[in-house]
Scaffold this motif. Structure first.
Motif, mmCIF file in Angstrom:
data_model
loop_
_atom_site.group_PDB
_atom_site.id
_atom_site.type_symbol
_atom_site.label_atom_id
_atom_site.label_comp_id
_atom_site.label_asym_id
_atom_site.label_seq_id
_atom_site.Cartn_x
_atom_site.Cartn_y
_atom_site.Cartn_z
ATOM 1 N N UNK A 1 -14.810 -50.822 -19.374
ATOM 2 C CA UNK A 1 -15.553 -51.471 -20.466
ATOM 3 C C UNK A 1 -16.162 -52.789 -19.982
ATOM 4 N N UNK A 2 -15.410 -53.535 -19.199
ATOM 5 C CA UNK A 2 -15.925 -54.831 -18.723
ATOM 6 C C UNK A 2 -17.111 -54.639 -17.768
ATOM 7 N N UNK A 3 -17.008 -53.647 -16.889
ATOM 8 C CA UNK A 3 -18.122 -53.377 -15.964
ATOM 9 C C UNK A 3 -19.370 -53.011 -16.765
ATOM 10 N N UNK A 4 -19.199 -52.105 -17.707
ATOM 11 C CA UNK A 4 -20.348 -51.630 -18.494
ATOM 12 C C UNK A 4 -20.943 -52.708 -19.391
ATOM 13 N N UNK A 5 -20.057 -53.480 -20.036
ATOM 14 C CA UNK A 5 -20.549 -54.473 -20.995
ATOM 15 C C UNK A 5 -21.160 -55.689 -20.316
ATOM 16 N N UNK A 6 -20.877 -55.851 -19.017
ATOM 17 C CA UNK A 6 -21.416 -57.010 -18.301
ATOM 18 C C UNK A 6 -22.814 -56.736 -17.755
ATOM 19 N N UNK A 7 -23.280 -55.494 -17.873
ATOM 20 C CA UNK A 7 -24.634 -55.209 -17.402
ATOM 21 C C UNK A 7 -25.206 -54.082 -18.253
ATOM 22 N N UNK A 8 -26.503 -53.841 -18.119
ATOM 23 C CA UNK A 8 -27.128 -52.768 -18.883
ATOM 24 C C UNK A 8 -27.057 -51.446 -18.128
ATOM 25 N N UNK A 9 -26.447 -51.484 -16.924
ATOM 26 C CA UNK A 9 -26.418 -50.271 -16.113
ATOM 27 C C UNK A 9 -25.349 -49.305 -16.582
ATOM 28 N N UNK A 10 -25.627 -48.039 -16.379
ATOM 29 C CA UNK A 10 -24.596 -47.052 -16.679
ATOM 30 C C UNK A 10 -23.794 -46.809 -15.405
ATOM 31 N N UNK A 11 -22.483 -46.639 -15.527
ATOM 32 C CA UNK A 11 -21.646 -46.380 -14.354
ATOM 33 C C UNK A 11 -20.871 -45.096 -14.581
ATOM 34 N N UNK A 12 -20.625 -44.325 -13.519
ATOM 35 C CA UNK A 12 -19.731 -43.167 -13.715
ATOM 36 C C UNK A 12 -18.308 -43.677 -13.982
ATOM 37 N N UNK A 13 -17.545 -42.900 -14.741
ATOM 38 C CA UNK A 13 -16.176 -43.323 -15.062
ATOM 39 C C UNK A 13 -15.360 -43.505 -13.781
ATOM 40 N N UNK A 14 -15.709 -42.739 -12.743
ATOM 41 C CA UNK A 14 -14.977 -42.796 -11.461
ATOM 42 C C UNK A 14 -15.059 -44.182 -10.811
ATOM 43 N N UNK A 15 -15.925 -45.059 -11.330
ATOM 44 C CA UNK A 15 -16.019 -46.422 -10.766
ATOM 45 C C UNK A 15 -14.645 -47.113 -10.768
ATOM 46 N N UNK A 16 -13.785 -46.723 -11.720
ATOM 47 C CA UNK A 16 -12.475 -47.400 -11.795
ATOM 48 C C UNK A 16 -11.538 -46.982 -10.649
ATOM 49 N N UNK A 17 -11.921 -45.960 -9.871
ATOM 50 C CA UNK A 17 -11.089 -45.577 -8.719
ATOM 51 C C UNK A 17 -11.521 -46.317 -7.451
ATOM 52 N N UNK A 18 -12.520 -47.193 -7.569
ATOM 53 C CA UNK A 18 -12.978 -48.003 -6.444
ATOM 54 C C UNK A 18 -12.053 -49.224 -6.323
ATOM 55 N N UNK A 19 -11.190 -49.216 -5.312
ATOM 56 C CA UNK A 19 -10.157 -50.264 -5.221
ATOM 57 C C UNK A 19 -10.751 -51.655 -5.061
ATOM 58 N N UNK A 20 -11.813 -51.756 -4.271
ATOM 59 C CA UNK A 20 -12.437 -53.072 -4.053
ATOM 60 C C UNK A 20 -12.969 -53.648 -5.373
ATOM 61 N N UNK A 21 -13.611 -52.773 -6.139
ATOM 62 C CA UNK A 21 -14.171 -53.213 -7.428
ATOM 63 C C UNK A 21 -13.039 -53.656 -8.363
ATOM 64 N N UNK A 22 -11.978 -52.861 -8.389
ATOM 65 C CA UNK A 22 -10.860 -53.183 -9.285
ATOM 66 C C UNK A 22 -10.188 -54.499 -8.887
ATOM 67 N N UNK A 23 -10.183 -54.801 -7.574
ATOM 68 C CA UNK A 23 -9.589 -56.077 -7.134
ATOM 69 C C UNK A 23 -10.361 -57.253 -7.729
ATOM 70 N N UNK A 24 -11.654 -57.040 -7.987
ATOM 71 C CA UNK A 24 -12.446 -58.123 -8.596
ATOM 72 C C UNK A 24 -12.292 -58.138 -10.116
#
Ligand code: SF4
Length: 351
Positions: free
Chosen positions: A291-314
């Protein structure tokens, strides 16, 4: 010089905007900021024709290439049918390349038009009607002061379909709050299955900070839903919709968390349910991160984005920060981000 109103559907972004009335004749819905602070008025056919002349002059070099027009504002069909026909005919004369003319209309206004009048409008070239039904629940419609009943919605919608026009129904998951969520989904699906519109356009509810709905939160009669709860409501809605020709669309509105839930119900209902499930089966922290990734930008992201460890660390430390001093801090921040995407009332005193 010509007038233009403040809003139009996203699908009309390329359309010629012809203002035939100003603002909203009802203007009482407690969730809707668009026309608050401004009064409704009808425009004369002569006045509208002058605008069309001025647009024709301004767009002279590519006049024939303009393919669509949208009649503004919120409920254009309150005008006399004869006047609308004259405006449509004049618009088509000045813009001969038009293939589509559309407008917003309230269900009660559609109900008042006779079948013959709607047929005349369709034959003149009015090809699509956009209707804000918001909910199929009588209780929710009453709470939000929509001024229409489920019966109005069905009768008005069916008349448009029978007249051979395309119909877009706009619905608002989350607008009933947590206590009426199930009813909002089931009753909305029940009505849509009867109407069988061409489009169901999802407009996830977000509360404007100045909205009188805040008072319902304070007195406890409205409990706002978070993103995961609204995704759950959309799942109930989709599950209850028939596999009909209708195009179910989350993709044209960035307040919808899962914009990929989008497609014809008779082809993609199973896919849409599986996307909704994919989100609902994430761990709560993953749902918040998405939700935070999506709400912080107008871009659509695949749900699988949450399995990206580097992204989750941020992302995860950001969520912790938001919740450090207030357990509700994360949700409040998301609501704040969502409210930026709403139209602004044209007054500081929206009551
Ligand atoms: S939701 Fe539509 S009918 Fe209600 S106040 Fe807004 S524009 Fe008017």
């Amino acid at each position: 010089m010509y007038e233009q109103g403040v809003i139009r559907p996203p699908s009309e972004a390329q359309s010629l905007l012809i203002r035939v009335t100003r603002n909203c004749p009802w203007n009482q819905c407690i969730f809707c900021p668009a026309y608050k602070g401004v009064k409704f008025s009808r425009r004369s056919v002569e006045e509208v024709k002058k605008d069309i002349d001025n647009m024709a002059k301004e767009y002279e070099s590519y006049r024939g290439m303009i393919k669509s027009a949208f009649l503004q504002d919120a409920d254009s069909l309150v005008l006399k049918t004869q006047d609308i026909l004259e405006i449509i005919n004049y618009t088509r004369e000045k813009f001969p390349g038009l293939e589509r003319i559309t407008t917003y209309a309230r269900a009660t206004t559609l109900k008042r038009k006779t079948a013959e009048e709607l047929k005349q409008l369709q034959e003149a070239g009015l090809t699509r009607i956009h209707v804000g039904m918001e909910s199929g629940s009588a209780k929710v419609l009453k709470m939000i002061k929509k001024g229409i009943t489920p019966e109005d919605i069905v009768e008005g919608g069916k008349k448009v379909v029978e007249a051979g026009m395309s119909l877009s129904e706009y619905i608002m998951p989350g607008v009933g709050g947590r206590t009426m969520s199930e009813e909002n989904a089931v009753e909305t699906a029940r009505l849509l299955n009867q109407i069988r519109p061409d489009f169901i356009r999802v407009r996830t509810f977000a509360m404007h900070p100045m909205s009188p709905m805040r008072r319902l939160v304070t007195d406890g009669s409205f409990v706002a839903m978070n993103d995961a709860e609204i995704v759950g409501e959309i799942k109930t809605l989709v599950a209850n919709l028939d596999e009909m020709h209708t195009y179910f669309s989350c993709g044209d509105f960035s307040l919808n968390l899962l914009m990929q839930v989008d497609g014809p119900l008779n082809e993609k209902k199973t896919y849409m349910l599986s996307e909704l499930d994919k989100f609902l089966t994430l761990a709560p922290e993953q749902q918040k991160a998405y939700a935070l990734i999506r709400r912080s930008s107008y871009m659509n992201y695949p749900i699988e984005a949450v399995y990206d460890e580097e992204l989750m660390k941020k992302i995860l430390p950001e969520i912790e920060k938001l919740e450090k001093d207030d357990p509700e801090g994360f949700y409040k921040y998301i609501e704040h981000l969502k409210s930026y995407q709403l139209p602004q009332p044209q007054t500081d005193d929206w009551n």
